[in-house]
Design an enzyme around this catalytic site. Structure first.
Site, PDB file in Angstrom:
ATOM      1  N   LEU A  18      -2.944   2.518   5.459  1.00  0.00           N
ATOM      2  CA  LEU A  18      -3.606   1.341   5.026  1.00  0.00           C
ATOM      3  C   LEU A  18      -4.969   2.429   5.917  1.00  0.00           C
ATOM      4  O   LEU A  18      -4.220   2.108   7.547  1.00  0.00           O
ATOM      5  CB  LEU A  18      -3.272   0.329   5.352  1.00  0.00           C
ATOM      6  CG  LEU A  18      -2.142   0.131   4.377  1.00  0.00           C
ATOM      7  CD1 LEU A  18      -1.324  -1.545   4.791  1.00  0.00           C
ATOM      8  CD2 LEU A  18      -3.038  -0.617   3.061  1.00  0.00           C
ATOM      9  N   ASP A  19      -6.155   1.367   5.826  1.00  0.00           N
ATOM     10  CA  ASP A  19      -7.026   1.092   6.583  1.00  0.00           C
ATOM     11  C   ASP A  19      -6.895   0.346   7.946  1.00  0.00           C
ATOM     12  O   ASP A  19      -6.182  -0.434   8.031  1.00  0.00           O
ATOM     13  CB  ASP A  19      -8.870   0.486   5.867  1.00  0.00           C
ATOM     14  CG  ASP A  19      -9.121   1.813   5.037  1.00  0.00           C
ATOM     15  OD1 ASP A  19      -8.598   2.658   4.745  1.00  0.00           O
ATOM     16  OD2 ASP A  19      -9.574   1.345   3.897  1.00  0.00           O
ATOM     17  N   THR A  20      -8.156   0.713   9.194  1.00  0.00           N
ATOM     18  CA  THR A  20      -7.470   0.240  10.029  1.00  0.00           C
ATOM     19  C   THR A  20      -7.575  -1.329  10.178  1.00  0.00           C
ATOM     20  O   THR A  20      -6.839  -1.775  10.498  1.00  0.00           O
ATOM     21  CB  THR A  20      -8.404   0.174  11.330  1.00  0.00           C
ATOM     22  OG1 THR A  20      -7.707   1.610  11.247  1.00  0.00           O
ATOM     23  CG2 THR A  20      -8.051  -0.291  12.889  1.00  0.00           C
TER      24      THR A  20
END
Length: 365
Positions: free
Chosen positions: A229-231
């Site tokens: 997952l993106d930050t």
């Protein structure tokens, strides 16, 4: 005077005098077919089986037995005391006690429960498995990459560092560690984490930023995060030490579906969902959504749900941005059959057996 059909004078033709069929049987010296299975052949000099004339021509025992079996003269009925001797012996034989029968049953069960004997090495396969094979099955990578781990002296077995290739180990007895962490060879664990925004999707971060490893209390076993997952993206992310399951859940071949909730600014056109399903052209090719719907609308603020089975980097953000609606906030709410539900941000929970079974069934394990 009319005959009564029964022989009262000892004549073997009790079915009627002058019967052509009986006369034919007499001439051939063979018993009738229906009598052949009841009696044994007569002795030399006596009649054949079934009452026919024998070599000696005199009456024999066969006729009596046949007559008795059909209710005719010349023999006793097989009833009561006239039962065969073999049946009498079987009926008078003592039965086994129930205790003895129970002992026999227990012996049979114990024989089937006994473990299979281990054959000597000369007759069977070599003991244990190759170390790189065990590492690959535990999710440490391909066998070639596991061989590189061994060559880099990062693997230890029972407290000793291993550098030679082809070492055979017993996963059930030997303790195998990579970089000081024990790999999972038998027992598997499965966790679901609601990742907060600002957390890096990695078990460790060299820059010291918050990462997934900060939320795992049990660090004795190496865990893998399933997908990324993106930050700045929140939501469901899976952690497990089952390497094969983690690999299949992220492989495009199995097409495991992920669902996201995205906050965007409207107004939204009616054909936005159709455009997303038909495909949005990106820099690395077309990306298509499996499902789209508007969950909530308050003025210009829209909350939309997007489902897709692709796992490319920033895929949902890029699709909506290319369609003209940049994402303000993104949350993953479902990974395959596992749902985020009401799990709070930053909470880690152990997945249920039902969820694990559905995940494995999703990828054919």
């Amino acid at each position: 005077m009319r005959s009564s059909g029964r022989n009262t004078g000892g004549n073997r033709d009790y079915r009627g005098a002058g019967n052509k069929r009986d006369e034919k049987q007499k001439r051939t010296g063979r018993p009738r077919p229906e009598e052949r299975r009841h009696e044994k052949p007569g002795k030399p000099g006596g009649p054949g089986k079934g009452g026919g004339p024998g070599k000696g021509g005199g009456p024999g025992k066969g006729g009596k037995a046949a007559g008795a079996a059909r209710g005719g003269p010349g023999g006793k009925r097989v009833t009561g005391s006239g039962a065969p001797k073999t049946r009498a012996r079987n009926a008078s034989a003592p039965q086994r006690p129930r205790e003895y029968e129970a002992q026999l049953e227990e012996r049979h069960r114990a024989r089937h429960r006994a473990p299979a004997p281990r054959l000597p090495k000369t007759f069977g396969e070599e003991e244990g498995e190759r170390l790189q094979k065990v590492l690959a099955r535990a999710g440490m990578g391909s066998r070639r990459s596991c061989e590189e781990l061994i060559a880099q002296a990062r693997v230890e077995v029972n407290g000793k560092i291993v550098v030679e290739q082809g070492l055979r180990v017993d996963p059930e007895k030997d303790e195998i560690k990579v970089d000081g962490l024990t790999i999972a060879t038998q027992s598997h664990v499965f966790f679901a984490l609601n990742k907060p925004a600002g957390v890096v999707s990695a078990m460790e971060d060299p820059d010291g930023r918050p990462c997934l490893g900060d939320y795992v209390q049990n660090r004795e076993t190496r865990l893998f995060h399933v997908g990324r997952l993106d930050t700045e993206t929140e939501g469901l992310i899976l952690l497990t030490n089952h390497g094969e399951l983690a690999h299949r859940l992220t492989h495009p071949r199995y097409g495991v579906q992920k669902t996201y909730l995205a906050a965007v600014q409207g107004p939204l056109p009616r054909d936005l969902g159709k455009r997303l399903k038909e495909g949005i052209r990106l820099d690395d090719g077309y990306a298509r959504a499996d499902h789209f719907r508007v969950v909530q609308n308050t003025g210009k603020n829209y909350l939309v749900e997007v489902s897709l089975h692709e796992g490319r980097r920033h895929i949902v953000r890029r699709m909506l941005a290319e369609a003209g609606f940049p994402v303000d906030k993104l949350v993953r709410t479902r990974f395959g059959p596992v749902s985020l539900g009401d799990q709070k941000s930053g909470w880690l929970r152990r997945m249920t057996n039902t969820e694990v079974g559905m995940l494995m069934g999703e990828v054919g394990l």
